[in-house]
Design a protein around this motif. Structure first.
Motif, PDB file in Angstrom:
ATOM      1  N   THR A 194      -8.027 -78.075  -2.486  1.00 38.83           N
ATOM      2  CA  THR A 194      -6.782 -77.619  -3.017  1.00 38.83           C
ATOM      3  C   THR A 194      -6.552 -76.186  -2.263  1.00 38.83           C
ATOM      4  N   VAL A 195      -5.207 -75.802  -2.038  1.00 41.46           N
ATOM      5  CA  VAL A 195      -4.957 -74.736  -1.627  1.00 41.46           C
ATOM      6  C   VAL A 195      -3.895 -73.809  -2.596  1.00 41.46           C
ATOM      7  N   ASP A 196      -4.458 -72.588  -2.955  1.00 38.55           N
ATOM      8  CA  ASP A 196      -3.627 -71.798  -3.799  1.00 38.55           C
ATOM      9  C   ASP A 196      -3.659 -70.368  -3.089  1.00 38.55           C
ATOM     10  N   ALA A 197      -4.016 -70.120  -2.104  1.00 41.16           N
ATOM     11  CA  ALA A 197      -3.836 -68.953  -1.517  1.00 41.16           C
ATOM     12  C   ALA A 197      -3.905 -68.940   0.192  1.00 41.16           C
ATOM     13  N   ASN A 198      -3.951 -67.705   0.882  1.00 39.69           N
ATOM     14  CA  ASN A 198      -3.980 -67.856   2.187  1.00 39.69           C
ATOM     15  C   ASN A 198      -5.374 -68.323   2.662  1.00 39.69           C
ATOM     16  N   GLU A 199      -5.513 -69.555   3.190  1.00 43.13           N
ATOM     17  CA  GLU A 199      -6.769 -70.255   3.723  1.00 43.13           C
ATOM     18  C   GLU A 199      -6.822 -70.291   5.020  1.00 43.13           C
ATOM     19  N   ASP A 200      -8.278 -70.084   5.642  1.00 40.87           N
ATOM     20  CA  ASP A 200      -8.281 -70.333   7.097  1.00 40.87           C
ATOM     21  C   ASP A 200      -9.592 -70.665   7.428  1.00 40.87           C
ATOM     22  N   ARG A 201     -10.050 -71.689   7.573  1.00 43.70           N
ATOM     23  CA  ARG A 201     -11.375 -72.546   7.596  1.00 43.70           C
ATOM     24  C   ARG A 201     -11.624 -73.125   8.559  1.00 43.70           C
ATOM     25  N   VAL A 202     -12.752 -73.211   9.094  1.00 41.00           N
ATOM     26  CA  VAL A 202     -13.410 -74.048  10.304  1.00 41.00           C
ATOM     27  C   VAL A 202     -14.263 -74.930   9.571  1.00 41.00           C
ATOM     28  N   TYR A 203     -14.130 -76.221   9.257  1.00 40.81           N
ATOM     29  CA  TYR A 203     -15.141 -77.184   8.509  1.00 40.81           C
ATOM     30  C   TYR A 203     -15.994 -77.829  10.025  1.00 40.81           C
ATOM     31  N   ILE A 204     -17.135 -77.815   9.959  1.00 41.37           N
ATOM     32  CA  ILE A 204     -17.871 -77.773  11.136  1.00 41.37           C
ATOM     33  C   ILE A 204     -18.590 -79.443  11.224  1.00 41.37           C
ATOM     34  N   ASP A 205     -18.330 -80.324  12.277  1.00 45.49           N
ATOM     35  CA  ASP A 205     -19.013 -81.543  12.252  1.00 45.49           C
ATOM     36  C   ASP A 205     -18.632 -82.396  11.392  1.00 45.49           C
ATOM     37  N   VAL A 206     -17.348 -82.741  10.805  1.00 45.60           N
ATOM     38  CA  VAL A 206     -16.954 -83.262   9.908  1.00 45.60           C
ATOM     39  C   VAL A 206     -17.497 -84.853   9.953  1.00 45.60           C
ATOM     40  N   PRO A 207     -17.840 -85.588   9.057  1.00 47.65           N
ATOM     41  CA  PRO A 207     -18.436 -86.772   9.483  1.00 47.65           C
ATOM     42  C   PRO A 207     -17.380 -87.938   9.510  1.00 47.65           C
ATOM     43  N   GLY A 208     -16.390 -87.646   8.674  1.00 50.06           N
ATOM     44  CA  GLY A 208     -15.472 -88.825   8.728  1.00 50.06           C
ATOM     45  C   GLY A 208     -13.882 -88.409   8.747  1.00 50.06           C
ATOM     46  N   ALA A 209     -13.261 -89.533   8.363  1.00 48.17           N
ATOM     47  CA  ALA A 209     -11.826 -89.183   8.236  1.00 48.17           C
ATOM     48  C   ALA A 209     -11.332 -88.525   6.924  1.00 48.17           C
ATOM     49  N   VAL A 210     -10.392 -87.637   7.158  1.00 47.80           N
ATOM     50  CA  VAL A 210      -9.590 -86.868   6.175  1.00 47.80           C
ATOM     51  C   VAL A 210      -8.520 -87.520   5.567  1.00 47.80           C
ATOM     52  N   GLU A 211      -8.090 -87.113   4.401  1.00 46.71           N
ATOM     53  CA  GLU A 211      -6.806 -87.687   3.922  1.00 46.71           C
ATOM     54  C   GLU A 211      -6.011 -86.374   3.220  1.00 46.71           C
ATOM     55  N   VAL A 212      -4.776 -86.299   3.518  1.00 47.60           N
ATOM     56  CA  VAL A 212      -3.907 -85.485   3.037  1.00 47.60           C
ATOM     57  C   VAL A 212      -3.049 -85.880   1.993  1.00 47.60           C
ATOM     58  N   ALA A 213      -3.117 -85.686   0.729  1.00 48.86           N
ATOM     59  CA  ALA A 213      -2.132 -86.458  -0.233  1.00 48.86           C
ATOM     60  C   ALA A 213      -1.310 -85.368  -0.944  1.00 48.86           C
ATOM     61  N   CYS A 214      -0.013 -85.926  -1.276  1.00 46.78           N
ATOM     62  CA  CYS A 214       0.649 -85.370  -2.261  1.00 46.78           C
ATOM     63  C   CYS A 214       1.825 -85.951  -2.737  1.00 46.78           C
ATOM     64  N   GLY A 215       2.051 -86.165  -3.997  1.00 43.40           N
ATOM     65  CA  GLY A 215       3.102 -86.855  -4.693  1.00 43.40           C
ATOM     66  C   GLY A 215       2.921 -88.493  -4.531  1.00 43.40           C
ATOM     67  N   GLY A 216       1.728 -89.006  -4.348  1.00 47.35           N
ATOM     68  CA  GLY A 216       1.390 -90.296  -4.037  1.00 47.35           C
ATOM     69  C   GLY A 216       1.391 -91.036  -2.809  1.00 47.35           C
ATOM     70  N   GLU A 217       1.804 -89.960  -1.970  1.00 46.61           N
ATOM     71  CA  GLU A 217       1.703 -90.333  -0.598  1.00 46.61           C
ATOM     72  C   GLU A 217       0.687 -89.819   0.317  1.00 46.61           C
ATOM     73  N   SER A 218       0.206 -89.918   1.418  1.00 42.17           N
ATOM     74  CA  SER A 218      -0.922 -89.347   2.069  1.00 42.17           C
ATOM     75  C   SER A 218      -0.635 -89.817   3.658  1.00 42.17           C
ATOM     76  N   VAL A 219      -1.189 -88.737   4.520  1.00 40.99           N
ATOM     77  CA  VAL A 219      -1.613 -88.913   5.875  1.00 40.99           C
ATOM     78  C   VAL A 219      -2.976 -88.966   6.022  1.00 40.99           C
ATOM     79  N   GLY A 220      -3.593 -89.876   6.684  1.00 41.49           N
ATOM     80  CA  GLY A 220      -4.951 -90.055   7.089  1.00 41.49           C
ATOM     81  C   GLY A 220      -5.090 -89.490   8.407  1.00 41.49           C
ATOM     82  N   ILE A 221      -6.275 -88.740   8.663  1.00 40.57           N
ATOM     83  CA  ILE A 221      -6.544 -88.140   9.997  1.00 40.57           C
ATOM     84  C   ILE A 221      -7.738 -88.622  10.655  1.00 40.57           C
TER      85      ILE A 221
END
Ligand code: TA6
Length: 288
Positions: A194-221
């Motif tokens: 979750t995000v509740d402040a200024n965030e700036d992160r580089v996640y390295i070698d992410v293994p799989g898909a990520v999903e951004v969800a809000c309000g019951g809908e989502s976008v998978g990447i």
């Protein structure tokens, strides 16, 4: 389904293309930076573009999917490299069985060859829209006589109803560099970020898909040959510093960016690599 071309002030050069896919889906891409500035599906706009964004070529578009190449972040070149501020060439825009595909191209020119990254390159950018997906893939080719290396990323600004109710799944256990903490190396411990402040992160070698969800809908990447994910929200303090980002907009966006930025992509003369992402809209998020 259809393809609409909109022309610049000269009445001749194509400024942007709007593609209309099945089930009310659509996308828009400016030839400036080959910047996707809209992706609509499920009846809503899924990308964020600031209402103060410049769309006249005077600066990179503040939103949509700006393209970062050949340099992520600050360095020898201007921030995030030159691809997002160059005029790309529209090669084709055509319907296929499940949607519409657009192909754009960027090659080196005398300006890039005079830059700190002087190599001869050819980028072929394919944007493919279907009813619930938007895929954006670049084929990078080394057309020089010497090897070169680069970093590259698709700086995706996702629109969300409320950052306070937004979660990102798929990053648990992934090491990341926290740029807000001076680049400190940490490991993500949360199932849902979750995000509740200024965030700036580089996640390295992410293994799989990520999903951004809000309000019951989502976008998978889902990524294709991109290793890393950058997560960014400017929050109030950084929003106030950006003239092309309104102070009250940070709750409606989150950047979840597919790229290879923690390591270099190297190509020998004649070599190619294709990298990109497939965004999938889900009307019922797999995680709440
Ligand atoms: O999204 C990651 C990041 O590198 C942040 O550090 C922030 O600078 C953001 O990109 C926006 O960069 P820009 O050059 O478009 O203002």
């Amino acid at each position: 389904m259809s393809v609409q071309k909109f022309f610049g002030a000269d009445g001749v050069s194509v400024e942007r293309v709007v593609i209309n896919g099945p089930q009310g889906s659509s996308a828009e891409v400016y030839l400036y930076g080959a910047t996707v500035t809209s992706w609509k599906c499920g009846g809503k706009e899924r990308l964020f573009v600031s209402r103060q964004a410049k769309l006249d070529g005077s600066k990179p578009v503040r939103g949509g999917i700006p393209l970062v190449f050949p340099q992520f972040g600050p360095g020898a070149l201007p921030q995030h490299g030159f691809a997002r501020t160059r005029q790309w060439t529209l090669l084709s825009a055509e319907e296929h069985g499940q949607g519409v595909v657009v192909n754009l191209q960027l090659k080196d020119n005398e300006d890039t060859r005079a830059s700190k990254w002087p190599f001869k390159f050819d980028l072929l950018y394919t944007i493919d829209l279907t009813a619930t997906t938007l895929s954006t893939i670049i084929k990078y080719e080394n057309v020089d006589s010497q090897a070169f290396s680069f970093t590259s990323l698709m700086h995706t600004y996702l629109r969300v109803p409320d950052i306070a109710r937004t979660t990102v799944a798929g990053l648990k256990g992934v090491p990341y560099l926290d740029k807000i903490k001076g680049g400190e190396g940490l490991v993500e411990e949360r199932d849902l970020v979750t995000v509740d402040a200024n965030e700036d992160r580089v996640y390295i070698d992410v293994p799989g898909a990520v999903e951004v969800a809000c309000g019951g809908e989502s976008v998978g990447i889902r990524r294709f040959n991109f290793k890393d994910i950058v997560l960014w929200n400017p929050w109030a303090e950084k929003a106030a510093e950006m003239s092309d980002f309104a102070d009250d907009e940070y709750p409606q966006m989150i950047c979840v960016e597919a790229g290879t930025v923690a390591s270099q992509i190297s190509l020998k003369p004649g070599q190619t690599i294709s990298c990109g992402q497939i965004l999938t809209f889900n009307s019922s998020a797999s995680h709440i």
